[in-house]
Design a protein around this motif. Structure first.
Motif, PDB file in Angstrom:
ATOM      1  N   LYS A   1       0.813  -1.216   0.000  1.00 27.42           N
ATOM      2  CA  LYS A   1       0.000   0.000   0.000  1.00 27.42           C
ATOM      3  C   LYS A   1       0.849   1.269   0.000  1.00 27.42           C
TER       4      LYS A   1
ATOM      5  N   GLU B   1      -7.134  -6.971   6.823  1.00 23.93           N
ATOM      6  CA  GLU B   1      -8.414  -6.457   6.321  1.00 23.93           C
ATOM      7  C   GLU B   1      -8.553  -4.966   6.642  1.00 23.93           C
ATOM      8  N   TYR B   2      -8.125  -4.561   7.828  1.00 26.66           N
ATOM      9  CA  TYR B   2      -8.185  -3.145   8.190  1.00 26.66           C
ATOM     10  C   TYR B   2      -7.295  -2.319   7.255  1.00 26.66           C
TER      11      TYR B   2
ATOM     12  N   GLU C   1      -6.449  -3.049   4.230  1.00 31.37           N
ATOM     13  CA  GLU C   1      -7.081  -3.029   2.904  1.00 31.37           C
ATOM     14  C   GLU C   1      -8.228  -2.020   2.863  1.00 31.37           C
ATOM     15  N   GLU C   2      -9.006  -1.961   3.925  1.00 33.79           N
ATOM     16  CA  GLU C   2     -10.211  -1.116   3.928  1.00 33.79           C
ATOM     17  C   GLU C   2      -9.918   0.364   4.169  1.00 33.79           C
ATOM     18  N   THR C   3      -8.804   0.665   4.812  1.00 34.21           N
ATOM     19  CA  THR C   3      -8.587   2.046   5.249  1.00 34.21           C
ATOM     20  C   THR C   3      -7.426   2.767   4.574  1.00 34.21           C
ATOM     21  N   GLN C   4      -6.527   2.024   3.962  1.00 30.15           N
ATOM     22  CA  GLN C   4      -5.316   2.651   3.462  1.00 30.15           C
ATOM     23  C   GLN C   4      -5.368   2.846   1.948  1.00 30.15           C
TER      24      GLN C   4
ATOM     25  N   LYS D   1      -5.491  -2.099  -4.538  1.00 30.63           N
ATOM     26  CA  LYS D   1      -6.390  -3.010  -3.846  1.00 30.63           C
ATOM     27  C   LYS D   1      -5.764  -4.402  -3.774  1.00 30.63           C
TER      28      LYS D   1
ATOM     29  N   HIS E   1      -7.587  -7.039  -2.426  1.00 30.95           N
ATOM     30  CA  HIS E   1      -8.702  -7.984  -2.483  1.00 30.95           C
ATOM     31  C   HIS E   1      -9.450  -7.763  -3.802  1.00 30.95           C
TER      32      HIS E   1
ATOM     33  N   ARG F   1     -13.859 -12.256  -3.409  1.00 27.76           N
ATOM     34  CA  ARG F   1     -13.254 -11.770  -2.175  1.00 27.76           C
ATOM     35  C   ARG F   1     -13.424 -12.797  -1.048  1.00 27.76           C
TER      36      ARG F   1
ATOM     37  N   ARG G   1     -10.513 -14.818   1.078  1.00 25.88           N
ATOM     38  CA  ARG G   1     -10.457 -14.885   2.540  1.00 25.88           C
ATOM     39  C   ARG G   1     -10.390 -16.342   3.016  1.00 25.88           C
TER      40      ARG G   1
END
Length: 225
Positions: A26, A75-76, A78-81, A85, A87, A94, A98
């Motif tokens: 990321k 997962e955090y 991936e979702e916030t940064q 991508k 995932h 997706r 997982r």
């Protein structure tokens, strides 16, 4: 200014490597603190309910929040940064990714038994379990070079540390766990060329892993003698 994200780590932990790889992919700045799991600091035990690494601390307006469990941390991230991508966009794809991340954790459980046992029968049982699990992974792979083809994903971040073990194990002889998995062998070869995978451990990783095997009087070493 202190990094907003701080990773509590151990130099050999494969679960830590997942988080490091995800953060590096990321392009996110983060701090890293390595601890001795044989002598866990009190401050660590206060923020890690399970007493395990990794723990990711996140700076917020009201203080630091500690996240534990590697897949939750990934997962955090991936979702916030920002950044690429890791995932798939499709919900079903997706979910499958997982599931394979969890399968990677099951492989690590067998690997732990393989590297720490002093018993020949247990060693062989774990080796056979790995052969069977890697055959399942082989069947799920496509053209490569990564798990999902051209796109690097969190599944790759999970399996890169698994394959890294065998870079050291192979010094003591071929365990024949990849003999019938040509796609998996190609995947294994591609992952270490990824900068994020290289950066996940220090140059002392092989030395530390060999010392770990010696401390446990691992059958793996006896087998090679």
């Amino acid at each position: 200014m202190a990094a907003a994200l701080k990773l509590i780590s151990h130099k050999l932990c494969p679960y830590v490597q997942r988080a490091v790889i995800a953060l590096t992919e990321k392009g996110v700045a983060f701090g890293r603190i390595d601890i001795d799991l044989a002598d866990k600091p009190d401050w660590f035990l206060k923020i890690s309910p399970l007493g395990k690494v990794p723990v990711l601390t996140v700076a917020t307006a009201t203080g630091e929040v500690a996240l534990f469990e590697s897949n939750v941390i990934c997962e955090y991230i991936e979702e916030t940064q920002p950044g690429p991508k890791l995932h798939p966009a499709d919900a079903l794809d997706r979910a499958q990714h997982r599931a394979w991340m969890e399968f990677g954790s099951a492989i690590l459980s067998d690997l732990w038994g393989l590297e720490t046992t002093t018993d020949a029968a247990i060693f062989e049982a774990k080796r056979q379990a790995l052969v069977a699990k890697f055959a399942r992974v082989e069947a799920a792979l496509d053209a490569g070079p990564f798990f999902a083809g051209e796109s690097f994903s969190l599944v790759d971040a999970v399996f890169a540390p698994i394959f890294r073990y065998f870079d050291v194990f192979d010094e003591f002889g071929d365990l024949h766990v990849f003999a019938d998995t040509p796609k998996l062998r190609a995947w294994r070869a591609a992952l270490p060329r990824r900068p994020s995978v290289k950066a996940a451990v220090g140059a002392d990783y092989p030395t530390l892993l060999r010392a770990f095997l010696v401390r446990h009087n691992a059958y793996l070493l006896q087998r090679a003698a």
